[in-house]
Design a protein around this motif. Structure first.
Motif, PDB file in Angstrom:
ATOM      1  N   PRO A 256     -83.963 -15.040  15.652  1.00 40.05           N
ATOM      2  CA  PRO A 256     -84.392 -13.624  15.727  1.00 40.05           C
ATOM      3  C   PRO A 256     -83.361 -12.628  15.168  1.00 40.05           C
ATOM      4  CG  PRO A 256     -84.910 -14.752  17.772  1.00 40.05           C
ATOM      5  CD  PRO A 256     -84.125 -15.715  16.946  1.00 40.05           C
ATOM      6  N   LEU A 257     -82.100 -12.793  15.473  1.00 34.37           N
ATOM      7  CA  LEU A 257     -81.103 -11.834  14.978  1.00 34.37           C
ATOM      8  C   LEU A 257     -80.944 -11.928  13.465  1.00 34.37           C
ATOM      9  CD1 LEU A 257     -78.343 -11.885  17.734  1.00 34.37           C
ATOM     10  CD2 LEU A 257     -80.011 -10.103  17.258  1.00 34.37           C
ATOM     11  N   VAL A 258     -80.992 -13.150  12.934  1.00 33.11           N
ATOM     12  CA  VAL A 258     -80.897 -13.310  11.483  1.00 33.11           C
ATOM     13  C   VAL A 258     -82.096 -12.633  10.821  1.00 33.11           C
ATOM     14  CG1 VAL A 258     -80.902 -14.981   9.581  1.00 33.11           C
ATOM     15  CG2 VAL A 258     -79.528 -15.430  11.627  1.00 33.11           C
ATOM     16  N   GLY A 259     -83.275 -12.851  11.388  1.00 33.08           N
ATOM     17  CA  GLY A 259     -84.479 -12.212  10.853  1.00 33.08           C
ATOM     18  C   GLY A 259     -84.377 -10.694  10.890  1.00 33.08           C
ATOM     19  N   LEU A 260     -83.872 -10.160  12.001  1.00 28.53           N
ATOM     20  CA  LEU A 260     -83.735  -8.707  12.146  1.00 28.53           C
ATOM     21  C   LEU A 260     -82.756  -8.157  11.103  1.00 28.53           C
ATOM     22  CD1 LEU A 260     -84.315  -6.084  13.714  1.00 28.53           C
ATOM     23  CD2 LEU A 260     -82.415  -6.699  15.226  1.00 28.53           C
ATOM     24  N   VAL A 261     -81.620  -8.818  10.955  1.00 27.76           N
ATOM     25  CA  VAL A 261     -80.623  -8.358   9.981  1.00 27.76           C
ATOM     26  C   VAL A 261     -81.198  -8.411   8.574  1.00 27.76           C
ATOM     27  CG1 VAL A 261     -78.393  -8.895   8.922  1.00 27.76           C
ATOM     28  CG2 VAL A 261     -78.630  -8.901  11.408  1.00 27.76           C
ATOM     29  N   MET A 262     -81.883  -9.491   8.259  1.00 25.34           N
ATOM     30  CA  MET A 262     -82.447  -9.620   6.921  1.00 25.34           C
ATOM     31  C   MET A 262     -83.543  -8.581   6.666  1.00 25.34           C
ATOM     32  SD  MET A 262     -80.544 -11.686   5.502  1.00 25.34           S
ATOM     33  CE  MET A 262     -81.366 -11.722   3.937  1.00 25.34           C
TER      34      MET A 262
END
Length: 125
Positions: A106-112
């Motif tokens: 989830p955090l990687v997706g949000l950052v991307m």
């Protein structure tokens, strides 16, 4: 002889009266024009003073916002510099690893998504 002199002077005065009347009227008109111009310039001066005060107030507001923005920028600059250094350390393998995720954390997706928004790209994975 003095009667003749008086008559001659009265005659000269009579002949000069139209010129005197004309000059008086011209002076009166000029005086009126000057009074109107003085009134007009006073109104203009007042408007200019109001504009000057407005501009001064606007400049004070702008300076206040500028100072607030500088303070906010000073607060976030250390974090920004850290982020820039982190991005500079990224290697191609790191980007390829992120690309390989079918369903990123989830955090990687949000950052991307945020990065894609900033770059003007689609935000869907």
């Amino acid at each position: 002889a003095s009667c003749d002199l008086v008559r001659d002077l009265e005659c000269q005065i009579s002949s000069l009266k139209p010129l005197l009347d004309f000059k008086s009227k011209t002076a009166e008109d000029f005086s009126q024009t000057v009074a109107e111009k003085v009134e007009e310039s006073e109104k203009m001066r007042q408007l200019l003073q109001e504009e000057k005060e407005k501009i001064s107030n606007d400049n004070q507001d702008i300076q206040k916002v500028t100072n607030e923005a500088k303070l906010e920028l000073d607060k976030v600059m250390p974090e920004y510099r850290l982020a820039v250094r982190a991005v500079e350390r990224l290697e191609k393998k790191d980007v390829n690893e992120i690309k390989s995720f079918l369903h990123p954390p989830p955090l990687v997706g949000l950052v991307m998504e945020c990065v894609c928004m900033l770059l003007g790209h689609k935000t869907d994975w």
